[in-house]
Design a protein around this motif. Structure first.
Motif, PDB file in Angstrom:
ATOM      1  N   MET A 140      45.466 -18.691  46.434  1.00 56.03           N
ATOM      2  CA  MET A 140      44.636 -19.696  47.482  1.00 56.03           C
ATOM      3  C   MET A 140      45.149 -19.184  49.125  1.00 56.03           C
ATOM      4  O   MET A 140      44.204 -18.895  49.811  1.00 56.03           O
ATOM      5  N   ASP A 141      46.447 -18.779  49.320  1.00 56.92           N
ATOM      6  CA  ASP A 141      46.858 -18.485  50.628  1.00 56.92           C
ATOM      7  C   ASP A 141      46.287 -17.000  50.916  1.00 56.92           C
ATOM      8  O   ASP A 141      45.715 -17.077  52.084  1.00 56.92           O
ATOM      9  N   LEU A 142      46.444 -16.211  50.192  1.00 59.52           N
ATOM     10  CA  LEU A 142      45.752 -14.932  50.599  1.00 59.52           C
ATOM     11  C   LEU A 142      44.231 -14.976  50.431  1.00 59.52           C
ATOM     12  O   LEU A 142      43.604 -14.367  51.339  1.00 59.52           O
ATOM     13  N   GLY A 143      43.633 -15.681  49.604  1.00 56.54           N
ATOM     14  CA  GLY A 143      42.464 -15.822  49.562  1.00 56.54           C
ATOM     15  C   GLY A 143      41.789 -16.504  51.019  1.00 56.54           C
ATOM     16  O   GLY A 143      40.797 -15.786  51.690  1.00 56.54           O
ATOM     17  N   ARG A 144      42.736 -17.530  51.505  1.00 59.71           N
ATOM     18  CA  ARG A 144      42.394 -17.944  52.800  1.00 59.71           C
ATOM     19  C   ARG A 144      42.325 -16.728  53.837  1.00 59.71           C
ATOM     20  O   ARG A 144      41.397 -16.709  54.775  1.00 59.71           O
TER      21      ARG A 144
ATOM     22  N   LEU B  81      45.673 -20.952  32.512  1.00 61.95           N
ATOM     23  CA  LEU B  81      46.574 -21.268  33.660  1.00 61.95           C
ATOM     24  C   LEU B  81      45.612 -21.662  34.755  1.00 61.95           C
ATOM     25  O   LEU B  81      45.809 -22.957  35.338  1.00 61.95           O
ATOM     26  N   LYS B  82      44.644 -21.015  34.887  1.00 67.19           N
ATOM     27  CA  LYS B  82      43.465 -21.471  35.961  1.00 67.19           C
ATOM     28  C   LYS B  82      42.959 -23.071  35.719  1.00 67.19           C
ATOM     29  O   LYS B  82      42.981 -23.736  36.596  1.00 67.19           O
ATOM     30  N   ASN B  83      42.348 -23.101  34.440  1.00 67.99           N
ATOM     31  CA  ASN B  83      41.873 -24.307  34.090  1.00 67.99           C
ATOM     32  C   ASN B  83      42.669 -25.464  33.965  1.00 67.99           C
ATOM     33  O   ASN B  83      42.274 -26.524  34.426  1.00 67.99           O
ATOM     34  N   ASN B  84      44.028 -25.439  33.541  1.00 69.04           N
ATOM     35  CA  ASN B  84      44.946 -26.297  33.426  1.00 69.04           C
ATOM     36  C   ASN B  84      45.628 -26.714  34.870  1.00 69.04           C
ATOM     37  O   ASN B  84      46.148 -27.868  35.154  1.00 69.04           O
ATOM     38  N   GLU B  85      46.072 -25.657  35.389  1.00 65.41           N
ATOM     39  CA  GLU B  85      47.112 -25.828  36.745  1.00 65.41           C
ATOM     40  C   GLU B  85      46.095 -25.389  38.119  1.00 65.41           C
ATOM     41  O   GLU B  85      46.702 -25.715  39.113  1.00 65.41           O
ATOM     42  N   GLY B  86      45.082 -25.058  37.919  1.00 65.23           N
ATOM     43  CA  GLY B  86      44.266 -24.365  39.029  1.00 65.23           C
ATOM     44  C   GLY B  86      44.643 -23.012  39.631  1.00 65.23           C
ATOM     45  O   GLY B  86      45.580 -22.354  38.930  1.00 65.23           O
ATOM     46  N   ILE B  87      44.183 -22.574  40.495  1.00 62.60           N
ATOM     47  CA  ILE B  87      44.415 -21.220  40.993  1.00 62.60           C
ATOM     48  C   ILE B  87      45.835 -21.343  41.781  1.00 62.60           C
ATOM     49  O   ILE B  87      45.832 -22.112  42.406  1.00 62.60           O
ATOM     50  N   PRO B  88      46.724 -20.209  41.591  1.00 61.68           N
ATOM     51  CA  PRO B  88      47.916 -20.350  42.121  1.00 61.68           C
ATOM     52  C   PRO B  88      48.093 -20.305  43.659  1.00 61.68           C
ATOM     53  O   PRO B  88      46.975 -19.881  44.173  1.00 61.68           O
ATOM     54  N   ASP B  89      48.904 -20.828  44.233  1.00 57.88           N
ATOM     55  CA  ASP B  89      49.056 -21.268  45.762  1.00 57.88           C
ATOM     56  C   ASP B  89      48.932 -20.003  46.397  1.00 57.88           C
ATOM     57  O   ASP B  89      48.203 -19.702  47.234  1.00 57.88           O
TER      58      ASP B  89
ATOM     59  N   ILE C 182      38.134 -17.703  43.145  1.00 52.45           N
ATOM     60  CA  ILE C 182      38.149 -18.888  44.214  1.00 52.45           C
ATOM     61  C   ILE C 182      36.831 -19.377  44.542  1.00 52.45           C
ATOM     62  O   ILE C 182      35.924 -18.222  44.758  1.00 52.45           O
ATOM     63  N   ARG C 183      36.510 -20.430  44.550  1.00 51.36           N
ATOM     64  CA  ARG C 183      35.093 -20.737  44.687  1.00 51.36           C
ATOM     65  C   ARG C 183      35.117 -22.077  45.891  1.00 51.36           C
ATOM     66  O   ARG C 183      34.004 -22.284  46.528  1.00 51.36           O
ATOM     67  N   GLU C 184      36.220 -22.393  46.303  1.00 48.87           N
ATOM     68  CA  GLU C 184      36.102 -23.276  47.197  1.00 48.87           C
ATOM     69  C   GLU C 184      37.756 -23.296  48.245  1.00 48.87           C
ATOM     70  O   GLU C 184      38.750 -23.134  47.248  1.00 48.87           O
ATOM     71  N   ILE C 185      37.499 -23.341  49.340  1.00 50.77           N
ATOM     72  CA  ILE C 185      38.968 -23.477  50.319  1.00 50.77           C
ATOM     73  C   ILE C 185      38.643 -24.630  51.191  1.00 50.77           C
ATOM     74  O   ILE C 185      37.699 -24.683  51.781  1.00 50.77           O
ATOM     75  N   ASP C 186      39.842 -25.489  51.131  1.00 51.06           N
ATOM     76  CA  ASP C 186      39.906 -26.708  52.085  1.00 51.06           C
ATOM     77  C   ASP C 186      38.528 -27.482  51.872  1.00 51.06           C
ATOM     78  O   ASP C 186      38.048 -27.822  52.899  1.00 51.06           O
ATOM     79  N   GLY C 187      38.064 -27.664  50.753  1.00 51.66           N
ATOM     80  CA  GLY C 187      37.046 -28.659  50.475  1.00 51.66           C
ATOM     81  C   GLY C 187      35.513 -27.760  50.870  1.00 51.66           C
ATOM     82  O   GLY C 187      34.358 -28.453  50.745  1.00 51.66           O
ATOM     83  N   GLN C 188      35.427 -26.604  51.318  1.00 55.13           N
ATOM     84  CA  GLN C 188      34.143 -25.878  51.562  1.00 55.13           C
ATOM     85  C   GLN C 188      34.212 -24.839  50.453  1.00 55.13           C
ATOM     86  O   GLN C 188      35.028 -24.387  49.986  1.00 55.13           O
ATOM     87  N   ALA C 189      32.738 -24.571  50.135  1.00 55.61           N
ATOM     88  CA  ALA C 189      32.513 -23.580  49.363  1.00 55.61           C
ATOM     89  C   ALA C 189      32.752 -22.218  49.880  1.00 55.61           C
ATOM     90  O   ALA C 189      32.672 -21.935  51.171  1.00 55.61           O
TER      91      ALA C 189
END
Ligand SMILES: Cc1cc2nc3c(=O)[nH]c(=O)nc-3n(C[C@H](O)[C@H](O)[C@H](O)COP(=O)(O)O)c2cc1C
Length: 200
Positions: A70-74, A59-67, A107-114
């Protein structure tokens, strides 16, 4: 999500349960109160607002990390510290908490930043259970997991047994031992975040 407005360390608080009558949500309420009194700018979230599928690398490789991850990671990345109030399931970490931590660890990147959201966050752990051990067995496992994802987990922790009696519905604490334990844990988290801020 509620945001604190003070200039103290930014601390995120969440419970590892989405149950309507969650005793860990009560512990998170009490931690939120204690941290606010100590001058922290507290953000409180519910994992019910970050619904994620089970971690699956396809799922991660095909669709990316779920929104939601990403939101909670932010949100995690925007805080100095995190207080997690987690239930104990069969002497271990509940799947909701492990799944949430695992997704964010990818997560390795948020909004274009590592970015690695957990990296360097100070973390304090609490558990509430109606059993005598207060969920303490799960805390040692959760500690190991949070260290593995790069957090600085503070020594103090708060396991609350007989939690339905010890913790009031409005974040009040009925017994002195629990109040002292939570107070020590929250103070250590705030102190660690402040010391870190002074050293950078
Ligand atoms: C699958 C499962 C396993 C559990 N195992 C434990 C356990 O090992 N130790 C414990 O103290 N409580 C255990 N419990 C009881 C939980 O502590 C109790 O349901 C508690 O209310 C969960 O926290 P919450 O109210 O914040 O959701 C278990 C509950 C479930 C659903």
């Amino acid at each position: 999500m509620t945001d604190g407005q003070t200039a103290g360390p930014r601390i995120l608080v969440f419970a590892g349960s989405v149950k309507k009558t969650s005793i860990n949500a009560r512990l998170a309420d009490s931690a939120q109160n204690a941290l606010t009194e100590l001058g922290a700018a507290v953000t409180r979230v519910s994992l019910a607002d970050y619904d994620m599928p089970l971690v699956n690398e396809d799922l991660k490789n095909n669709e990316g990390i779920p929104d939601a991850a990403m939101d909670l990671g932010r949100v995690v990345a925007a805080h100095d510290g995190v207080f997690i109030a987690s239930p104990e399931y069969n002497a271990s970490i509940p799947p909701l908490v492990k799944n949430t931590v695992d997704w964010i660890s990818l997560i390795r990147e948020i909004d274009g930043q590592a970015a690695k959201p957990w990296q360097g966050r100070y973390v304090a752990l609490g558990a509430a259970s109606n059993g005598k051990l207060g969920g303490i067995r799960s805390l040692y496992q959760l500690r190991a997991v949070m260290m593995a994802v790069g957090c600085q987990v503070i020594t103090e922790q708060c396991a609350v047994g007989g939690a339905s009696d010890a913790l009031g519905a409005d974040g009040t604490i009925a017994d002195e031992r629990t109040m002292a334990l939570l107070g020590r844990t929250c103070k250590s988290l705030v102190d660690h975040c402040k010391r870190h801020a002074l050293s950078v």
